[in-house]
Design a protein around this motif. Structure first.
Motif, PDB file in Angstrom:
ATOM      1  N   SER A   1       0.176 106.493  -4.464  1.00  0.00           N
ATOM      2  CA  SER A   1       0.867 107.744  -4.110  1.00  0.00           C
ATOM      3  C   SER A   1       0.227 108.416  -2.896  1.00  0.00           C
ATOM      4  CB  SER A   1       0.847 108.702  -5.310  1.00  0.00           C
ATOM      5  OG  SER A   1      -0.477 108.924  -5.749  1.00  0.00           O
TER       6      SER A   1
ATOM      7  N   ASP B   1       0.126 103.036   5.889  1.00  0.00           N
ATOM      8  CA  ASP B   1       0.464 103.159   4.466  1.00  0.00           C
ATOM      9  C   ASP B   1       0.756 101.798   3.846  1.00  0.00           C
ATOM     10  OD1 ASP B   1       0.124 105.851   4.828  1.00  0.00           O
ATOM     11  OD2 ASP B   1       2.256 106.342   4.772  1.00  0.00           O
TER      12      ASP B   1
ATOM     13  N   LYS C   1      -0.373 108.957   1.154  1.00  0.00           N
ATOM     14  CA  LYS C   1       0.356 108.858   2.425  1.00  0.00           C
ATOM     15  C   LYS C   1      -0.576 109.309   3.551  1.00  0.00           C
ATOM     16  CE  LYS C   1       4.304 107.779   0.529  1.00  0.00           C
ATOM     17  NZ  LYS C   1       4.786 106.413   0.613  1.00  0.00           N
TER      18      LYS C   1
ATOM     19  N   ALA D   1       1.289 119.369  -0.222  1.00  0.00           N
ATOM     20  CA  ALA D   1       0.276 118.325  -0.058  1.00  0.00           C
ATOM     21  C   ALA D   1      -0.134 118.198   1.400  1.00  0.00           C
ATOM     22  CB  ALA D   1       0.803 116.997  -0.590  1.00  0.00           C
ATOM     23  N   ARG D   2       0.834 118.146   2.315  1.00  0.00           N
ATOM     24  CA  ARG D   2       0.516 117.982   3.745  1.00  0.00           C
ATOM     25  C   ARG D   2      -0.276 119.171   4.283  1.00  0.00           C
ATOM     26  NH1 ARG D   2       3.034 114.055   6.765  1.00  0.00           N
ATOM     27  NH2 ARG D   2       2.711 115.301   8.631  1.00  0.00           N
TER      28      ARG D   2
ATOM     29  N   SER E   1      10.683 119.734  -4.317  1.00  0.00           N
ATOM     30  CA  SER E   1      10.739 119.907  -2.865  1.00  0.00           C
ATOM     31  C   SER E   1       9.488 120.599  -2.322  1.00  0.00           C
ATOM     32  CB  SER E   1      11.991 120.703  -2.468  1.00  0.00           C
ATOM     33  OG  SER E   1      11.924 122.024  -2.978  1.00  0.00           O
TER      34      SER E   1
ATOM     35  N   GLU F   1       0.646 112.268  -3.102  1.00  0.00           N
ATOM     36  CA  GLU F   1       1.922 112.851  -3.543  1.00  0.00           C
ATOM     37  C   GLU F   1       1.891 113.251  -5.014  1.00  0.00           C
ATOM     38  OE1 GLU F   1       5.433 110.982  -0.856  1.00  0.00           O
ATOM     39  OE2 GLU F   1       4.554 109.604  -2.326  1.00  0.00           O
ATOM     40  N   ASN F   2       0.934 112.752  -5.745  1.00  0.00           N
ATOM     41  CA  ASN F   2       0.798 113.117  -7.157  1.00  0.00           C
ATOM     42  C   ASN F   2      -0.386 114.064  -7.396  1.00  0.00           C
ATOM     43  OD1 ASN F   2       3.002 111.568  -7.898  1.00  0.00           O
ATOM     44  ND2 ASN F   2       1.772 109.752  -8.335  1.00  0.00           N
TER      45      ASN F   2
ATOM     46  N   ILE G   1       6.395 119.696  -3.293  1.00  0.00           N
ATOM     47  CA  ILE G   1       5.251 118.782  -3.403  1.00  0.00           C
ATOM     48  C   ILE G   1       4.767 118.321  -2.033  1.00  0.00           C
ATOM     49  CG2 ILE G   1       4.522 116.500  -4.221  1.00  0.00           C
ATOM     50  CD1 ILE G   1       6.294 116.980  -6.707  1.00  0.00           C
ATOM     51  N   GLU G   2       5.652 117.727  -1.245  1.00  0.00           N
ATOM     52  CA  GLU G   2       5.234 117.142   0.032  1.00  0.00           C
ATOM     53  C   GLU G   2       4.697 118.187   1.012  1.00  0.00           C
ATOM     54  OE1 GLU G   2       5.565 115.545   4.116  1.00  0.00           O
ATOM     55  OE2 GLU G   2       6.766 117.155   3.237  1.00  0.00           O
TER      56      GLU G   2
ATOM     57  N   TYR H   1      -2.794 112.263   2.040  1.00  0.00           N
ATOM     58  CA  TYR H   1      -2.527 113.215   0.966  1.00  0.00           C
ATOM     59  C   TYR H   1      -1.935 112.439  -0.201  1.00  0.00           C
ATOM     60  CZ  TYR H   1       2.325 113.166   2.734  1.00  0.00           C
ATOM     61  OH  TYR H   1       3.577 112.781   3.147  1.00  0.00           O
TER      62      TYR H   1
END
Length: 195
Positions: A162, A154, A164, A120-121, A114, A90-91, A116-117, A88
């Motif tokens: 960005s 990674d 992961k 994204a996941r 908080s 992060e940006n 974002i992650e 994913y």
């Protein structure tokens, strides 16, 4: 009542299995483009599409990947014609002005980092599922796995980016001669509630 043929349901779900051994046939770049064309159509929150896909084919890249794999996954992963690292970004929210122009979703994430992650996941995991089903629709087989060292992957493949890592999968044309029967599945009453 099904709106698709039973053979299609069999191919995508009912007779499909996670595959661990593959035939030596290569998966072409044209097939990978067709695969991604299907995957990107799957719905994600804010049309965010945070998943990123790194296909690993060359012997050199596989040797880089090998130390990050658990011992139980190493041999079958190296032997598979193609591996995919599903990550994913992060940006991902930087793409939202174009991907979701109806609302300033980028500012939402910038002002609420908080979110974002987990966003994204969750959405990249959805896209991983789309990838597996799309691969089956194209006649490919998939062996997804989580038995690897994310930090090593990674470091090896995504340092300075960005991206992961989230999941790995082996993809190709499966050797169905050693496929075992489907394992047990939870009954409707154990897994589903209706209010």
């Amino acid at each position: 009542m099904s709106v698709v043929e039973h053979a299609t349901l069999d191919q995508l779900f009912l007779k499909a299995r996670s595959i661990h051994q593959f035939l030596p046939a290569e998966v072409s770049n044209e097939t990978l483009r067709e695969l991604y064309t299907l995957v990107r159509q799957g719905p994600t929150g804010f049309n965010a599409q945070p998943a990123r896909f790194l296909f690993v084919r060359s012997p050199e890249a596989k040797q880089q990947l090998a130390p990050a794999l658990s011992s139980s996954n190493r041999d079958k992963t190296i032997a598979a014609p193609l591996n995919v690292i599903i990550a994913y970004d992060e940006n991902f929210h930087d793409e939202l002005p174009e991907q979701f122009p109806a609302y300033d979703a980028r500012s939402f994430f910038i002002n609420n980092p908080s979110w974002i992650e987990p966003t994204a996941r969750t959405n990249a995991t959805l896209q991983a599922g789309y990838l597996f089903i799309a691969a089956r629709a194209l006649g490919l087989d998939v062996g997804p796995m989580s038995g690897f060292d994310n930090a090593k992957v990674d470091e090896i493949f995504f340092a300075g980016t960005s991206w992961k890592s989230l999941l790995l999968a082996n993809i190709g044309y499966g050797d169905h001669s050693s496929v075992k029967p489907v394992g047990p599945r939870l009954d409707f009453g154990k897994a589903v509630s209706v209010l």
